[in-house]
Scaffold this motif. Structure first.
Motif, mmCIF file in Angstrom:
data_model
loop_
_atom_site.group_PDB
_atom_site.id
_atom_site.type_symbol
_atom_site.label_atom_id
_atom_site.label_comp_id
_atom_site.label_asym_id
_atom_site.label_seq_id
_atom_site.Cartn_x
_atom_site.Cartn_y
_atom_site.Cartn_z
ATOM 1 N N SER A 103 -41.902 37.990 69.041
ATOM 2 C CA SER A 103 -42.499 39.194 68.460
ATOM 3 C C SER A 103 -43.474 38.834 67.340
ATOM 4 O O SER A 103 -44.555 39.427 67.229
ATOM 5 C CB SER A 103 -41.416 40.125 67.913
ATOM 6 O OG SER A 103 -40.611 40.597 68.954
ATOM 7 N N LYS A 118 -45.187 45.006 74.534
ATOM 8 C CA LYS A 118 -44.056 44.699 75.414
ATOM 9 C C LYS A 118 -44.472 43.782 76.560
ATOM 10 O O LYS A 118 -43.737 42.857 76.921
ATOM 11 C CB LYS A 118 -43.458 46.005 75.961
ATOM 12 C CG LYS A 118 -42.224 45.785 76.829
ATOM 13 C CD LYS A 118 -41.600 47.101 77.242
ATOM 14 C CE LYS A 118 -42.223 47.509 78.559
ATOM 15 N NZ LYS A 118 -41.619 48.680 79.165
ATOM 16 N N ASN A 120 -42.911 40.103 77.203
ATOM 17 C CA ASN A 120 -42.253 39.759 78.464
ATOM 18 C C ASN A 120 -42.919 38.567 79.153
ATOM 19 O O ASN A 120 -42.234 37.720 79.735
ATOM 20 C CB ASN A 120 -42.222 40.973 79.397
ATOM 21 C CG ASN A 120 -41.264 42.039 78.896
ATOM 22 O OD1 ASN A 120 -40.330 41.760 78.143
ATOM 23 N ND2 ASN A 120 -41.501 43.274 79.298
#
Length: 186
Positions: A126, A170, A174
């Motif tokens: 992140s 996101k 991923n």
């Protein structure tokens, strides 16, 4: 062949501020060591302290500051040398999660405002996605480049914190997760 020297600033995982020195004298330490303590560089350090909210604490000792403020002081110490390239070795790892987010946002803004190129080493996906223009995924030891992933968000005035709320976040997270956990067949 002519070689050109690159001025590199290095920020460690821990701030390594000396308790017996004030924040101001800690910020000047790199200039002292490199014998670059000119009036121009001292003035630059003063401006950095002022611009990034530490001027009121310049006469404080490191133990009187929060972890985030200490990390900002360590970054200012690095920036005072006016490096062309910043190497940041997990600079937020010693901070609690909430402080880590806040300081990451602060440092991302500072690097952008100062117009510096930075290489951030992190194990936090992140953090990498929110702060980077590109993420370089490395293999296990011996490390080799597995993949370079350009990071682009469709937003104006991007900050690390704002990036975390972007719809693309996101997908990048991923993609990197998948790349890190992809086991090559033998």
């Amino acid at each position: 062949m002519e070689e050109t020297a690159t001025n590199i600033g290095y920020m460690l995982q821990k701030d390594h501020l000396f308790e017996w020195r004030t924040i101001y004298s800690n910020v000047l330490l790199g200039l002292e060591i490199q014998k670059k303590k000119s009036e121009e560089n001292i003035e630059r350090a003063r401006h950095l302290l002022s611009d990034y909210g530490l001027d009121k604490f310049k006469n404080s000792r490191p133990s009187q500051l929060s972890g985030g403020m200490r990390q900002r002081a360590a970054l200012i110490r690095t920036l005072a040398l006016d490096p062309e390239l910043l190497l940041l070795d997990e600079p937020f790892s010693a901070l609690d999660y909430q402080t880590r987010l806040s300081v990451g946002d602060d440092i991302g803004k500072i690097i952008k405002k100062e117009g510096k190129t930075a290489i951030l080493v992190t194990h936090d996906i992140s953090e990498a996605v929110s702060m980077a223009d590109q993420v370089i995924v490395l293999s296990k030891r011996p490390a080799t480049v597995k993949k370079i992933i350009p990071i682009e968000f469709d937003m104006e005035n991007r900050t690390p914190m704002a990036s975390r709320s972007a719809p693309e976040f996101k997908n990048y997270f991923n993609e990197i997760w998948k790349e890190l956990n992809h086991h090559e067949e033998l």
